[in-house]
Scaffold this active site. Structure first.
Site: not given
Ligand code: DGL
Length: 268
Positions: A9-10
């Protein structure tokens, strides 16, 4: 297959997806990467998100993962097809599983999608929903303030209720009966959003649906870990801010995060 599953994920938001995978696939080990140095992805261009995502997949491949989950709606919307073209490992995102569940649950065929600016602009949920059922009408709304509210821990707060009202009143006017929580952080606002939208609106959590889709994929390809005698081993990697990551992770995940390592992701 004992190899781990890569999840990225970011930043911290993808932990909501990791949590669902841990619940639904309790014998699988995960290698989680959160790009905490370069978050948010939600206001970046497709080129940048594709470049970042490819670096992360290259890093995860060095850990010999057997499959990869793009546990970020923005990266799924902008980069999933480029990743699937370039890499040889099964890679799934969160958009399609979320869209499939929304189509199953709508009766009125009016579906709402809330997400980051980049996800909304990509039109990925709309495309996917309309391929599944061309009669569906989609109303999308970017809700950029939800991410910082969640990261500040304001899950139940008057300020959050005000922001929810400001963003979601249009969706109420459109009388959607299913609402896709199309950003990793939004399932953590589920209670507050549900209260505002009312019981008749089904909230769809792509994190939960993605874990289900992953389970089906691993089963079909005979890739599930069959050795249920040992506990899984989860490893966490970030590109910055180890302490903040651990604090957030300990609130979201069922078990405490013992060790998180720093990775120079630009070198991949
Ligand atoms: N993880 C992102 C998503 O699900 C939200 C945070 C960001 O903008 O990077 O879209």
């Amino acid at each position: 297959m004992e190899q781990a599953i890569g999840v990225f994920d970011s930043g911290v938001g993808g932990l909501t997806v990791a949590r669902e995978i841990m619940r639904q696939l309790p014998y699988e080990s995960l290698i989680y990467f959160g790009d905490t140095a370069r978050v948010p992805y939600g206001n970046k261009s497709a080129e940048t998100v594709i470049r970042f995502s490819k670096q992360i997949v290259r890093f995860l491949m060095t850990k010999n993962v057997k499959a990869i989950v793009v546990a970020c709606n923005t990266a799924s919307a902008l980069a999933l097809s480029s990743l699937q073209e370039e890499f040889d490992v099964p890679i799934i995102g969160v958009i399609e599983p979320g869209a499939v569940a929304a189509v199953k649950s709508t009766v009125s065929k009016n579906i709402g999608v809330i997400a980051t600016e980049a996800t909304v602009k990509s039109g990925s949920y709309n495309k996917c929903l309309r391929i599944l059922d061309p009669k569906i009408t989609v109303v999308s709304k970017a809700c950029p303030l939800f991410v910082p509210l969640v990261e500040e821990g304001l899950l139940e707060d008057r300020i959050t209720d005000d922001v929810i009202q400001r963003y979601l009143h249009e969706l109420k006017d459109y009388q959607v009966d299913a609402l896709i929580l199309g950003c990793t952080h939004y399932p953590l606002l589920r209670n507050a959003i549900g209260r505002y939208m009312g019981e008749e609106v089904k909230l769809v959590n792509p994190a939960y649906e993605t874990a289900k889709a992953l389970k089906a994929l691993l089963y079909e390809r005979s890739m599930l870990n069959e050795d249920t005698s040992v506990s899984p081993h989860h490893a966490y990697f970030v590109s910055d801010g180890v302490d903040n990551f651990i604090k957030f992770a300990d609130n979201v995940l069922p078990a405490d995060v013992k060790m998180t390592s720093l990775v120079n992701i630009e070198s991949y």
